[in-house]
Design a protein around this motif. Structure first.
Motif, short mmCIF file in Angstrom:
data_model
loop_
_atom_site.label_atom_id
_atom_site.label_comp_id
_atom_site.label_asym_id
_atom_site.label_seq_id
_atom_site.Cartn_x
_atom_site.Cartn_y
_atom_site.Cartn_z
N LYS A 441 -4.27 -3.51 -1.62
CA LYS A 441 -2.93 -3.79 -2.20
C LYS A 441 -1.84 -3.23 -1.50
O LYS A 441 -0.95 -3.92 -1.25
N LYS A 442 -2.30 -2.03 -0.72
CA LYS A 442 -1.10 -1.46 -0.03
C LYS A 442 -0.73 -2.26 1.20
O LYS A 442 0.45 -2.34 1.50
N ARG A 444 -1.34 -5.12 1.68
CA ARG A 444 -0.41 -6.55 1.10
C ARG A 444 0.75 -6.31 0.96
O ARG A 444 1.99 -7.10 1.23
N GLU A 445 1.20 -5.31 0.32
CA GLU A 445 2.56 -5.00 -0.08
C GLU A 445 3.47 -4.68 1.13
O GLU A 445 4.46 -5.12 1.43
N GLU A 446 2.70 -3.94 2.20
CA GLU A 446 3.21 -3.69 3.28
C GLU A 446 3.69 -5.13 4.15
O GLU A 446 4.91 -5.18 4.67
N GLU A 448 4.20 -8.13 2.75
CA GLU A 448 5.07 -8.90 2.11
C GLU A 448 6.63 -8.30 2.38
O GLU A 448 7.65 -8.87 2.65
N GLY A 449 6.55 -6.84 2.65
CA GLY A 449 7.74 -6.30 2.74
C GLY A 449 8.25 -6.57 3.93
O GLY A 449 9.31 -6.94 4.18
#
Lengths: 458, 94
Positions: A441-442, A444-446, A448-449
């Motif tokens: 999840k982390k 993926r967030e990175e 997308e960021g």
């Protein structure tokens, strides 16, 4: 059923029986008649070719390995013949082809019910699941349990491919592909240890692996490695120097030639596996699944090769010093679990080497454990001619998960230790899957960021 | 006969899959070239005789004396036609 099998094997032999089955399968999936016959006979070619190669390997290396263990006072009498030779035994196992429909069925079922997002088109590695089935059959005496173990492995591989998707994508930069390779199942065991390692300061240094790899070239070519290992081994075995050089060339030849012979299995399979792959893909039009591939697409990372090069000599030393180990690792050399280590540590070279070495003993012990079964298989299915009293194995035979499955299978014989082992493994697996999900999840967030920043900057 | 090389960890499975696939496509268009699958450790030996290298190692930063074509589309099937055209261009068969 067993009696029919025995009759067929004793009178026809696997080199006739297996091609016949292959031809029937080709015809069943509506390949052209000539193509089916060609594929089937190619399988026969592969079996005979491998039989020739491995017979030579064992007759050349067997006496050397014996002399080696005598002169070093160790008990390393089991010859590691490598995956290529063991694959020949598995391909000659009468039940090997059953693994294919089981594998395809399970994958389609899980995709259909959204239990996995991975379409595993790696038909080649169905042999790995068949190998597990073969080993567990040997341990439990039941083909049904063996095949069931192969099925469990299939399921775990698919779940693992999903769990590691973002980690693998971060490593390779390639979207849409995942890796359901069985060697990654060891991640379940390795993950918790890496969590501990991450707490140690100083291990997180960034090393420029690409520069190192360019400087020292890729891992020595097979025939050179074989020559070096063979000659050194023979020297330690106190054979006359002339003989040592001969052994060196022979082992170099074997490490080079055996994989080439194993390629024939792939060539025999290729038309069928392509047809099946296409049919599977067309089953789910419009659905965004990941394609499950064999591990080489992760091989662009220099860290993998560097870690293997560094770990190999250390593993050879370990083989000699490890109590209870009987395997001399001449074919597979170092770092069997290196792939898992790379994914878990995100290619951190130092932690990869530490973890690879920490878990290598498991490799040696499971290879020793399964050696009798592999040896029995070689004698029974006639693909190898062994000297009496000779045992053989393969370093990545079964591995940790194969052992767990084998023990679980023995439950049916009243051996209840298997349940405890399996339960322990399941607990570790739950911990691992949960942990990886959080990490994914982390990641993926990175990603997308970073994408957002990129589009803002554009 | 132009020789194209592809390689994987063993020279057996993944590279053979790519080789079979591309060879089939080459045969369909009657192009006089052939893909051979080798062990990645033996790449250097083949660099002298091949005209292109299909890599299944995305992110491999090594330099090669011949054009390098990304082999992933041949494995996944996604973008395979476009990649094949790129290969033909690289070996001068366009």
């Amino acid at each position: 059923m067993q009696a029919v099998m025995n009759y067929i094997l004793n009178n026809l032999g696997s080199s006739v029986f297996m091609p016949a089955v292959m031809i029937l399968i080709g015809l069943a999936i509506r390949m052209r008649v000539m193509d089916s016959i060609s594929s089937g006979l190619m399988l026969g070619v592969a079996l005979i070719g491998m039989s020739m190669g491995t017979a030579y390997l064992v007759s050349a290396m067997g006496p050397v390995v014996q002399a080696f263990s005598v002169s070093t006072g160790t008990n390393l009498t089991t010859v590691d013949v490598g995956w290529a030779a063991v694959s020949a035994i598995v391909w000659a196992w009468p039940y090997v082809l059953l693994m294919f429909p089981l594998f395809i069925g399970i994958n389609l079922f899980m995709l259909g019910f959204k239990l996995t997002n991975c379409l595993n088109i790696d038909m080649w590695n169905v042999w790995e699941k068949a190998c597990t089935a073969f080993l567990v059959t040997g341990v439990t005496g039941s083909v049904v349990i063996g095949l069931a173990a192969g099925c469990v492995q299939t399921v775990v591989e698919l779940l693992n491919a999903d769990a590691q998707y973002y980690h693998v994508k971060r490593l390779t930069g390639v979207p849409g592909v995942s890796c359901p390779h069985p060697q990654l199942i060891a991640s379940v065991l390795i993950y918790p240890v890496d969590l501990l390692l991450r707490k140690i300061p100083g291990l997180n240094k960034d090393i420029n692996a690409d520069a190192l790899r360019a400087k020292y070239g890729s891992f020595f070519e097979n025939h050179i490695i074989g020559f070096i290992v063979g000659t050194i081994m023979a020297l330690i075995a106190r054979l006359p120097v002339a003989k040592c050089l001969q052994i060196g060339v022979q082992l170099g030849a074997m490490l080079f030639v055996l994989p080439m012979l194993a390629k024939l299995f792939m060539q025999a399979l290729a038309p069928i596996s392509e047809a099946v792959g296409e049919k599977m893909k067309n089953r789910f039009p419009g659905r965004d699944f990941t394609i499950g591939l064999d591990w080489p697409f992760m091989g662009g990372r220099s860290e993998l090769w560097l870690a293997k090069v560094i770990v190999t000599p250390l593993c050879l030393i370990m083989a000699v010093m490890l109590p209870g180990n009987t395997v001399l690792p001449i074919a597979a050399l170092g770092g069997v679990y290196m792939l898992s280590c790379m994914v878990i540590t995100n290619a951190n070279l130092i932690r990869m080497i530490i973890l690879g070495l920490l878990f290598q003993p498991i490799v040696f012990y499971t290879a020793s454990y399964f050696a009798p079964i592999i040896t029995a298989g070689a004698r029974a299915y006639g693909t190898l001619k062994l000297l009496p009293g000779q045992t053989i194995t393969r370093l990545s035979a079964g591995g940790d998960f194969g052992y767990v499955l084998g023990s679980l299978g023995k439950v049916f014989q009243g051996n209840f230790l298997g349940i405890l082992l399996f339960a322990g493994w399941v607990l570790l697996a739950i911990f691992y899957f949960r942990g990886f999900k959080k990490e994914a999840k982390k990641i993926r967030e990175e990603e997308e960021g970073a994408e957002d920043e990129g589009s803002r900057a554009a | 006969m132009k020789q194209i090389i592809t390689a994987c960890g063993s020279g057996v499975a993944t590279s053979q899959t790519v080789a079979s696939k591309v060879n089939r496509m080459l045969a369909e268009r009657k192009i006089n070239a052939r893909v051979e699958a080798v062990n990645v450790n033996n790449l250097k030996s083949y660099m002298k005789t091949c005209v292109a290298y299909i890599s299944v190692f995305p992110g491999d930063k090594r330099e090669f004396p011949v054009p390098v074509i990304d082999g992933m589309p041949f494995l996944t099937g996604r973008g395979i036609e476009a990649q094949f055209e790129k290969l033909l261009e690289a070996i001068g068969e366009k």
